[in-house]
Motif scaffolding. Sequence first.
Motif, mmCIF file in Angstrom:
data_model
loop_
_atom_site.group_PDB
_atom_site.id
_atom_site.type_symbol
_atom_site.label_atom_id
_atom_site.label_comp_id
_atom_site.label_asym_id
_atom_site.label_seq_id
_atom_site.Cartn_x
_atom_site.Cartn_y
_atom_site.Cartn_z
ATOM 1 N N GLY A 25 -23.313 -32.381 55.258
ATOM 2 C CA GLY A 25 -24.956 -32.062 55.227
ATOM 3 C C GLY A 25 -25.326 -30.739 55.074
ATOM 4 O O GLY A 25 -26.095 -30.089 55.957
ATOM 5 N N ALA A 26 -24.820 -30.247 53.971
ATOM 6 C CA ALA A 26 -24.932 -28.776 53.642
ATOM 7 C C ALA A 26 -26.493 -28.549 53.314
ATOM 8 O O ALA A 26 -27.167 -29.446 52.571
ATOM 9 N N ALA A 27 -26.765 -27.607 53.782
ATOM 10 C CA ALA A 27 -28.383 -27.072 53.696
ATOM 11 C C ALA A 27 -28.561 -26.787 52.160
ATOM 12 O O ALA A 27 -27.976 -25.837 51.595
ATOM 13 N N GLU A 28 -29.671 -27.261 51.397
ATOM 14 C CA GLU A 28 -29.811 -26.927 49.952
ATOM 15 C C GLU A 28 -30.274 -25.622 49.805
ATOM 16 O O GLU A 28 -30.289 -25.164 48.751
ATOM 17 N N ASP A 29 -30.911 -24.873 50.815
ATOM 18 C CA ASP A 29 -31.441 -23.719 50.692
ATOM 19 C C ASP A 29 -30.523 -22.656 50.766
ATOM 20 O O ASP A 29 -31.019 -21.241 50.933
ATOM 21 N N LYS A 30 -29.457 -23.075 51.201
ATOM 22 C CA LYS A 30 -28.328 -21.968 51.418
ATOM 23 C C LYS A 30 -27.484 -21.679 50.027
ATOM 24 O O LYS A 30 -27.599 -22.481 49.115
ATOM 25 N N GLY A 31 -26.839 -20.494 50.143
ATOM 26 C CA GLY A 31 -25.909 -20.576 49.029
ATOM 27 C C GLY A 31 -24.878 -21.034 48.986
ATOM 28 O O GLY A 31 -24.611 -21.906 49.924
ATOM 29 N N THR A 32 -23.903 -21.028 47.589
ATOM 30 C CA THR A 32 -22.915 -21.952 47.521
ATOM 31 C C THR A 32 -21.845 -21.071 47.267
ATOM 32 O O THR A 32 -22.048 -19.896 46.795
ATOM 33 N N LEU A 33 -20.531 -21.807 46.862
ATOM 34 C CA LEU A 33 -19.391 -21.154 46.214
ATOM 35 C C LEU A 33 -19.904 -20.228 45.029
ATOM 36 O O LEU A 33 -19.340 -19.253 44.506
ATOM 37 N N SER A 34 -20.689 -20.883 44.343
ATOM 38 C CA SER A 34 -21.429 -20.125 43.218
ATOM 39 C C SER A 34 -21.758 -18.922 43.143
ATOM 40 O O SER A 34 -21.456 -17.957 42.478
ATOM 41 N N ASN A 35 -22.686 -18.652 44.296
ATOM 42 C CA ASN A 35 -23.226 -17.443 44.480
ATOM 43 C C ASN A 35 -22.031 -16.257 44.993
ATOM 44 O O ASN A 35 -22.185 -15.117 44.626
ATOM 45 N N ILE A 36 -20.883 -16.744 45.427
ATOM 46 C CA ILE A 36 -19.709 -15.794 45.648
ATOM 47 C C ILE A 36 -19.048 -15.402 44.451
ATOM 48 O O ILE A 36 -18.967 -14.466 44.245
ATOM 49 N N LEU A 37 -18.780 -16.549 43.715
ATOM 50 C CA LEU A 37 -17.948 -16.130 42.373
ATOM 51 C C LEU A 37 -18.755 -15.382 41.221
ATOM 52 O O LEU A 37 -18.225 -14.760 40.447
ATOM 53 N N VAL A 38 -20.043 -15.684 41.291
ATOM 54 C CA VAL A 38 -21.098 -15.084 40.444
ATOM 55 C C VAL A 38 -20.961 -13.533 40.565
ATOM 56 O O VAL A 38 -21.196 -12.725 39.608
ATOM 57 N N ARG A 39 -20.370 -12.986 41.698
ATOM 58 C CA ARG A 39 -20.302 -11.437 41.981
ATOM 59 C C ARG A 39 -19.340 -10.733 41.101
ATOM 60 O O ARG A 39 -19.429 -9.771 41.010
ATOM 61 N N GLY A 40 -18.435 -11.593 40.573
ATOM 62 C CA GLY A 40 -17.527 -11.048 39.636
ATOM 63 C C GLY A 40 -17.850 -11.312 38.173
ATOM 64 O O GLY A 40 -16.929 -11.340 37.425
ATOM 65 N N THR A 41 -18.948 -11.410 37.983
ATOM 66 C CA THR A 41 -19.363 -11.729 36.658
ATOM 67 C C THR A 41 -20.508 -10.837 36.211
ATOM 68 O O THR A 41 -21.130 -10.065 37.135
ATOM 69 N N ASP A 42 -20.981 -10.986 34.856
ATOM 70 C CA ASP A 42 -21.998 -10.083 34.335
ATOM 71 C C ASP A 42 -23.095 -10.934 34.952
ATOM 72 O O ASP A 42 -23.460 -12.046 34.109
ATOM 73 N N ALA A 43 -23.920 -10.494 35.733
ATOM 74 C CA ALA A 43 -25.050 -11.280 36.070
ATOM 75 C C ALA A 43 -25.788 -11.748 35.099
ATOM 76 O O ALA A 43 -26.619 -12.700 35.365
ATOM 77 N N ALA A 44 -26.001 -11.036 34.070
ATOM 78 C CA ALA A 44 -27.041 -11.631 32.823
ATOM 79 C C ALA A 44 -26.527 -12.922 32.473
ATOM 80 O O ALA A 44 -27.300 -13.732 31.778
ATOM 81 N N ILE A 49 -28.435 -17.594 39.241
ATOM 82 C CA ILE A 49 -27.609 -17.870 40.647
ATOM 83 C C ILE A 49 -27.415 -16.469 41.033
ATOM 84 O O ILE A 49 -26.603 -15.533 40.642
ATOM 85 N N PRO A 50 -28.277 -15.800 41.955
ATOM 86 C CA PRO A 50 -28.104 -14.676 42.739
ATOM 87 C C PRO A 50 -26.587 -14.341 43.169
ATOM 88 O O PRO A 50 -26.196 -15.219 44.041
ATOM 89 N N PRO A 51 -25.984 -13.235 43.348
ATOM 90 C CA PRO A 51 -24.970 -12.968 43.913
ATOM 91 C C PRO A 51 -25.152 -12.939 45.346
ATOM 92 O O PRO A 51 -26.141 -12.167 45.896
ATOM 93 N N MET A 52 -24.306 -13.426 46.201
ATOM 94 C CA MET A 52 -24.359 -13.231 47.730
ATOM 95 C C MET A 52 -22.902 -13.081 48.212
ATOM 96 O O MET A 52 -21.969 -13.287 47.469
ATOM 97 N N THR A 53 -22.786 -12.646 49.303
ATOM 98 C CA THR A 53 -21.671 -12.497 50.048
ATOM 99 C C THR A 53 -21.028 -13.659 50.616
ATOM 100 O O THR A 53 -21.671 -14.533 50.987
ATOM 101 N N ALA A 54 -19.670 -13.552 51.222
ATOM 102 C CA ALA A 54 -19.457 -14.817 51.865
ATOM 103 C C ALA A 54 -20.005 -14.897 53.218
ATOM 104 O O ALA A 54 -20.352 -15.915 53.572
ATOM 105 N N GLN A 55 -20.735 -13.952 53.984
ATOM 106 C CA GLN A 55 -21.249 -13.986 54.859
ATOM 107 C C GLN A 55 -22.512 -14.582 54.938
ATOM 108 O O GLN A 55 -22.900 -15.419 55.811
ATOM 109 N N GLU A 56 -23.072 -14.392 53.716
ATOM 110 C CA GLU A 56 -24.449 -15.055 53.739
ATOM 111 C C GLU A 56 -24.463 -16.623 53.367
ATOM 112 O O GLU A 56 -25.352 -17.231 53.453
ATOM 113 N N VAL A 57 -23.201 -16.693 52.761
ATOM 114 C CA VAL A 57 -23.049 -18.192 52.029
ATOM 115 C C VAL A 57 -22.611 -19.281 53.227
ATOM 116 O O VAL A 57 -22.944 -20.429 53.164
ATOM 117 N N ILE A 58 -21.538 -18.875 54.009
ATOM 118 C CA ILE A 58 -20.994 -19.564 54.944
ATOM 119 C C ILE A 58 -22.115 -20.311 55.935
ATOM 120 O O ILE A 58 -22.932 -19.517 56.403
#
Length: 241
Positions: A25-44, A49-58
């Motif tokens: 029943g994951a909330a659709e308005d919360k972040g996902t694993l993608s938001n965590i992994l994107v922090r290791g990429t060129d955001a462009a 997909i906005p970068p987010m921390t694990a604390q924000e996504v869990i």
Amino acid sequence: MAESWGARVLFIDMDKQANASYWFGAAEDKGTLSNILVRGTDAAEVSNIPPMTAQEVIQKTRYANIDLIAGAPNLLDVNLAILKNKIGRQDNILKEALKPVQENYDVCIIDNPPDSNIAVLNGLEIIDDVIALTLPNQFSLKGVAQLEQEIKNYNAILKLKIAIRGILVNQFTSTEGCYEILRALRGKGYEIFPYIRGGKPAQNWLDRVINERKSIYELSPTSGFAKDLMKFIEKLVEAQK
């Protein structure tokens, strides 16, 4: 189950289909694993997909002791973006992201897809054991061998010590063909966990688990399906002592 044992569990859905996230029943308005992994990429590369921390996504689930990092279809986009990244390591993004929260949990369970990609590799970086879920047929037997080789490649390249902890055979039936698969797996030195029986009753319970989004222990804790799962879990926990 986690509540009865007092274990604090973090469940990470690594599959882009995100079936487990839907079940929880994951909330659709919360972040996902993608938001965590994107922090290791060129955001462009993945600006949607906005970068987010694990604390924000869990996010919390309906089970008090189980938290979730949800999967998402856009994991494919993030995988491609990470591959294009020329700065920094690509394999330990998740490991670094989880450091601030790792003391909050006793167990981390990762649901990996039957795939090899950067997201899966990030998951392998943080695990102690791999449980290979397989069907009792020759195709799946070949798949286990392929998984073993992929793990050896990762270990050699990244200096890791990942290993297949054991094999969980699903949809087992009392036929010579199934027993032959078990003998073949044992012959290769794998530990075989208590199997999950197949057949119409097990499939009926599995359909209800999926459709009603309830665990088998909420629906029928005394069913053969529930008992098989319990045997596997007890064996796994016993092996960790």
